[in-house]
Design a protein around this motif. Structure first.
Motif, mmCIF file in Angstrom:
data_model
loop_
_atom_site.group_PDB
_atom_site.id
_atom_site.type_symbol
_atom_site.label_atom_id
_atom_site.label_comp_id
_atom_site.label_asym_id
_atom_site.label_seq_id
_atom_site.Cartn_x
_atom_site.Cartn_y
_atom_site.Cartn_z
ATOM 1 N N THR A 75 0.820 -1.216 0.000
ATOM 2 C CA THR A 75 0.000 0.000 0.000
ATOM 3 C C THR A 75 0.856 1.270 0.000
ATOM 4 O OG1 THR A 75 -0.215 -0.261 2.413
ATOM 5 C CG2 THR A 75 -2.072 -1.021 1.045
ATOM 6 N N PHE A 76 1.628 1.524 1.087
ATOM 7 C CA PHE A 76 2.278 2.823 1.229
ATOM 8 C C PHE A 76 3.772 2.790 1.523
ATOM 9 C CE2 PHE A 76 -2.212 3.514 2.390
ATOM 10 C CZ PHE A 76 -2.535 4.505 1.477
ATOM 11 N N ASP A 77 4.381 1.608 1.640
ATOM 12 C CA ASP A 77 5.800 1.555 2.022
ATOM 13 C C ASP A 77 6.563 0.704 1.000
ATOM 14 O OD1 ASP A 77 8.016 2.135 3.486
ATOM 15 O OD2 ASP A 77 7.398 1.081 5.309
ATOM 16 N N TYR A 78 7.156 1.371 0.037
ATOM 17 C CA TYR A 78 7.823 0.712 -1.095
ATOM 18 C C TYR A 78 9.185 0.178 -0.670
ATOM 19 C CZ TYR A 78 9.923 0.163 -5.752
ATOM 20 O OH TYR A 78 10.541 -0.326 -6.872
ATOM 21 N N LYS A 79 9.412 -1.110 -0.888
ATOM 22 C CA LYS A 79 10.672 -1.749 -0.497
ATOM 23 C C LYS A 79 11.221 -2.587 -1.655
ATOM 24 C CE LYS A 79 10.496 0.092 3.494
ATOM 25 N NZ LYS A 79 11.420 1.217 3.771
ATOM 26 N N PRO A 80 11.972 -1.958 -2.569
ATOM 27 C CA PRO A 80 12.516 -2.696 -3.718
ATOM 28 C C PRO A 80 13.478 -3.806 -3.320
ATOM 29 C CG PRO A 80 13.453 -0.477 -3.581
ATOM 30 C CD PRO A 80 12.327 -0.527 -2.611
ATOM 31 N N LEU A 81 14.149 -3.667 -2.153
ATOM 32 C CA LEU A 81 15.098 -4.696 -1.732
ATOM 33 C C LEU A 81 14.397 -6.027 -1.474
ATOM 34 C CD1 LEU A 81 18.119 -5.056 -1.166
ATOM 35 C CD2 LEU A 81 17.647 -4.582 1.237
ATOM 36 N N LEU A 82 13.148 -5.976 -1.031
ATOM 37 C CA LEU A 82 12.389 -7.202 -0.825
ATOM 38 C C LEU A 82 12.144 -7.918 -2.148
ATOM 39 C CD1 LEU A 82 9.629 -6.388 1.831
ATOM 40 C CD2 LEU A 82 11.623 -7.859 2.090
ATOM 41 N N ARG A 83 11.893 -7.150 -3.190
ATOM 42 C CA ARG A 83 11.697 -7.757 -4.507
ATOM 43 C C ARG A 83 12.990 -8.428 -5.000
ATOM 44 N NH1 ARG A 83 8.064 -4.461 -8.894
ATOM 45 N NH2 ARG A 83 6.049 -5.265 -8.213
ATOM 46 N N GLN A 84 14.089 -7.753 -4.760
ATOM 47 C CA GLN A 84 15.370 -8.308 -5.204
ATOM 48 C C GLN A 84 15.690 -9.618 -4.476
ATOM 49 O OE1 GLN A 84 18.448 -5.332 -4.818
ATOM 50 N NE2 GLN A 84 17.170 -3.722 -5.731
ATOM 51 N N ALA A 117 2.781 -6.028 -6.479
ATOM 52 C CA ALA A 117 2.319 -4.857 -7.221
ATOM 53 C C ALA A 117 3.402 -3.789 -7.271
ATOM 54 C CB ALA A 117 1.053 -4.287 -6.569
ATOM 55 N N ASP A 118 3.331 -2.963 -8.303
ATOM 56 C CA ASP A 118 4.289 -1.875 -8.477
ATOM 57 C C ASP A 118 3.872 -0.636 -7.700
ATOM 58 O OD1 ASP A 118 5.877 -3.357 -10.281
ATOM 59 O OD2 ASP A 118 4.523 -2.843 -11.935
ATOM 60 N N PHE A 119 4.852 0.203 -7.417
ATOM 61 C CA PHE A 119 4.620 1.505 -6.805
ATOM 62 C C PHE A 119 4.931 2.582 -7.845
ATOM 63 C CE2 PHE A 119 4.558 -0.928 -3.038
ATOM 64 C CZ PHE A 119 4.119 -0.152 -1.974
ATOM 65 N N SER A 120 4.307 3.749 -7.670
ATOM 66 C CA SER A 120 4.624 4.894 -8.530
ATOM 67 C C SER A 120 4.481 6.171 -7.712
ATOM 68 C CB SER A 120 3.711 4.933 -9.757
ATOM 69 O OG SER A 120 2.343 4.837 -9.389
ATOM 70 N N MET A 127 4.859 11.365 -3.695
ATOM 71 C CA MET A 127 4.556 10.331 -2.722
ATOM 72 C C MET A 127 4.419 8.965 -3.406
ATOM 73 S SD MET A 127 1.254 10.094 -0.152
ATOM 74 C CE MET A 127 1.662 11.646 0.670
ATOM 75 N N GLU A 128 5.122 7.970 -2.862
ATOM 76 C CA GLU A 128 5.077 6.628 -3.431
ATOM 77 C C GLU A 128 3.878 5.863 -2.874
ATOM 78 O OE1 GLU A 128 9.688 5.550 -4.478
ATOM 79 O OE2 GLU A 128 9.038 5.345 -2.390
ATOM 80 N N ILE A 129 2.961 5.503 -3.765
ATOM 81 C CA ILE A 129 1.761 4.768 -3.393
ATOM 82 C C ILE A 129 1.621 3.580 -4.335
ATOM 83 C CG2 ILE A 129 -0.759 4.865 -3.097
ATOM 84 C CD1 ILE A 129 -0.519 7.849 -2.648
ATOM 85 N N CYS A 130 1.244 2.436 -3.791
ATOM 86 C CA CYS A 130 1.146 1.217 -4.583
ATOM 87 C C CYS A 130 0.018 1.323 -5.605
ATOM 88 C CB CYS A 130 0.907 0.025 -3.660
ATOM 89 S SG CYS A 130 1.016 -1.574 -4.487
ATOM 90 N N ASN A 131 0.190 0.648 -6.727
ATOM 91 C CA ASN A 131 -0.817 0.676 -7.781
ATOM 92 C C ASN A 131 -2.069 -0.115 -7.439
ATOM 93 O OD1 ASN A 131 0.963 2.243 -9.218
ATOM 94 N ND2 ASN A 131 1.664 0.600 -10.573
ATOM 95 N N THR A 132 -2.079 -0.759 -6.277
ATOM 96 C CA THR A 132 -3.314 -1.373 -5.781
ATOM 97 C C THR A 132 -4.321 -0.311 -5.358
ATOM 98 O OG1 THR A 132 -2.359 -1.521 -3.554
ATOM 99 C CG2 THR A 132 -2.149 -3.474 -4.983
#
Length: 482
Positions: A75-84, A117-120, A127-132
């Motif tokens: 939802t509101f806390d983007y963590k790209p390291l988790l995806r990696q 889901a992606d963030f933008s 503000m980074e918010i998930c595309n959900t």
């Protein structure tokens, strides 16, 4: 510290003559208020404080409670390291010796789960918010996201009880009841505290009426649940053959008996019983007017989404909340269940966001265009977040998340709150707070502050002790204040 109003113990120490002499003026004022009229201005009633401690930026609150624990990582806390690191073990030093729930504590491997889901970035602040949450993305410049909420509770019942009452143990007054008790009502024809529960939310975790109960406060401050259907409030309508005139006469006679009993027993709860009976009588006309959505425009229904035409849905309840705020209800709390994704995060989060995203954003936009956001606070959030690791086995790109109380996200919008900002930082895994932590007591203290109340001074004596919503803690989160 002195009590805000006489406690039961103090009242029992008064003589009958002294009690009647002191209360005569108050009863006369109540009667005069009824004679002058039933409009909002004439019938508004003060709370135990008499007046706010300081200038109140917020007159009314809408709390959109997302029961079950929405995942901050979707939802509101983007963590790209988790995806990696998706599927790899979460570093042990991240967890340390922290307490885990029994549902995942026995696992030898806790694999990282990156968001499906992606963030933008959105709004002037990016503000980074998930595309959900595509509709929430549109109000990025109106909301203040707190990414560093935290709580001690790790299971649903104590966690939701904590958020609603400031204590994990059942029996304390709810936050809406505290607001009603301290500040009173802005419209004596409707309850100061009203609760709405979505009928289209998954019933994975139960809700209890004690979550909006008054606890040891006088019972007229408890939340009143409005339901969908022909009878929004149970037992409000007159039985067949009983006219309003007959009901009025019955209440007058009952009121006289209750006042005689109050004069003899000096029990404040008797006054609460009288107040509730009179409120119910006035609600026989005010509730049908407030809950009838037939005068809403097609444009408004489109704003809130197709579900808004179906009474009892989350969308319809958001629209109803706006109508209640227009009628100066002090505190409106919505509950939407189903955010407990121990498995199938992909399907669960997608479904929950589809049910709630458009209406939540629409509520903020609708309040703003009507000039109501200027003195209304909107809060969105659940009782805790979800873990950065997968609970159980991954199924392709799908996974489950366990309860996570150490950091999670909520948002605020409206009066007195900075718009278009995020507060606090979590680590690269969304597991621990780096800076700007906000505790449940801090949130309550900040909400009361915006309503003009010093949280340490809104107290009630019960069983020899002074209680307050924030217990013995709580700090105002000044960084989120406008």
């Amino acid at each position: 510290m002195k009590p805000i109003r006489p406690s039961y113990d103090q009242l029992m120490g008064l003589t009958r003559r002294h009690f009647l002499g002191k209360s005569g003026l108050g009863l006369g004022a109540m009667a005069l208020s009824n004679l002058l009229g039933s409009g909002k201005a004439a019938a508004s009633t003060g709370g135990s404080l008499g007046a706010p401690h300081h200038f109140a930026k917020v007159k009314r609150v809408i709390y959109l409670f997302q029961a079950g624990g929405p995942s901050h990582l979707e939802t509101f806390d983007y963590k790209p390291l988790l995806r990696q690191g998706h599927g790899k073990a979460l570093p042990k030093e991240v967890i340390g010796n922290q307490r885990l729930s029994t549902m995942s504590g026995n696992q030898s491997l806790l694999p990282m789960a990156g968001s499906f889901a992606d963030f933008s970035k959105h709004g002037r602040s990016g503000m980074e918010i998930c595309n959900t949450l595509p509709f929430t993305q549109k109000i990025a410049d109106e909301i203040c996201v707190i990414r560093t909420m935290h709580t001690e509770a790790i299971n649903h019942d104590p966690a939701i009880t904590f958020f609603c009452s400031g204590n994990q143990i059942p029996g304390r007054p709810s936050m809406g009841s505290w607001a009603s008790y301290g500040l009173g009502s802005l419209n004596a024809n409707l309850p100061a505290f009203i609760v709405l529960v979505s009928k289209n939310g998954s019933r994975d975790q139960p809700l209890y009426t004690r979550l909006w109960g008054s606890g040891f406060l006088p019972s007229e401050h408890q939340g009143v649940q409005f339901r969908s259907g022909k009878e929004p409030v149970l037992y409000l309508t007159n039985p067949e053959g009983v006219s309003p005139h007959i009901r009025r006469g019955m209440l007058d006679a009952l009121g006289k008996l209750n006042r005689d009993q109050a004069a003899h027993e000096l029990d404040p709860e008797i006054d609460a019983r009288i107040a509730q009976a009179e409120m119910a009588f006035r609600m026989q006309t005010s509730v049908p007017d407030a809950t009838d959505l037939s005068d809403e425009t097609e444009e408004t229904f489109n704003l809130y989404g197709p579900d808004s035409k179906t009474p009892g849905t989350y969308a319809a309840n958001c629209l109803l909340a706006r109508r209640l705020i227009e009628r100066d209800v002090r505190f409106v709390q919505l509950f939407h269940q189903g955010w407990d994704q121990h498995g199938d995060v992909v399907g669960g989060i997608t479904r929950q966001c589809k049910q709630t995203d458009q209406a939540s954003a629409a509520l903020v936009m609708d309040l703003k265009r009507r000039g109501l956001l200027e003195d209304t606070l909107v809060v969105w959030g659940g009782e805790f977040g979800r873990t950065a690791y997968c609970q159980g086995k991954m199924s392709g790109n799908n996974y489950g998340r366990d309860h996570h109380p150490r950091c999670f996200s909520i948002w605020l919008a409206g009066a007195g709150v900075k718009a278009g900002v995020t507060h606090g930082t979590t680590d690269d895994y969304g597991y621990n707070i780096v800076d700007g932590g906000v505790h449940v007591h801090d949130l309550h203290a900040t909400m009361l502050h915006l309503m003009g109340v010093e949280h340490e001074k809104l107290v009630y004596k019960f069983q020899g002790r002074y209680f307050r919503l924030t217990d013995v803690a709580g700090h105002i989160v000044k960084d989120v204040l406008a």
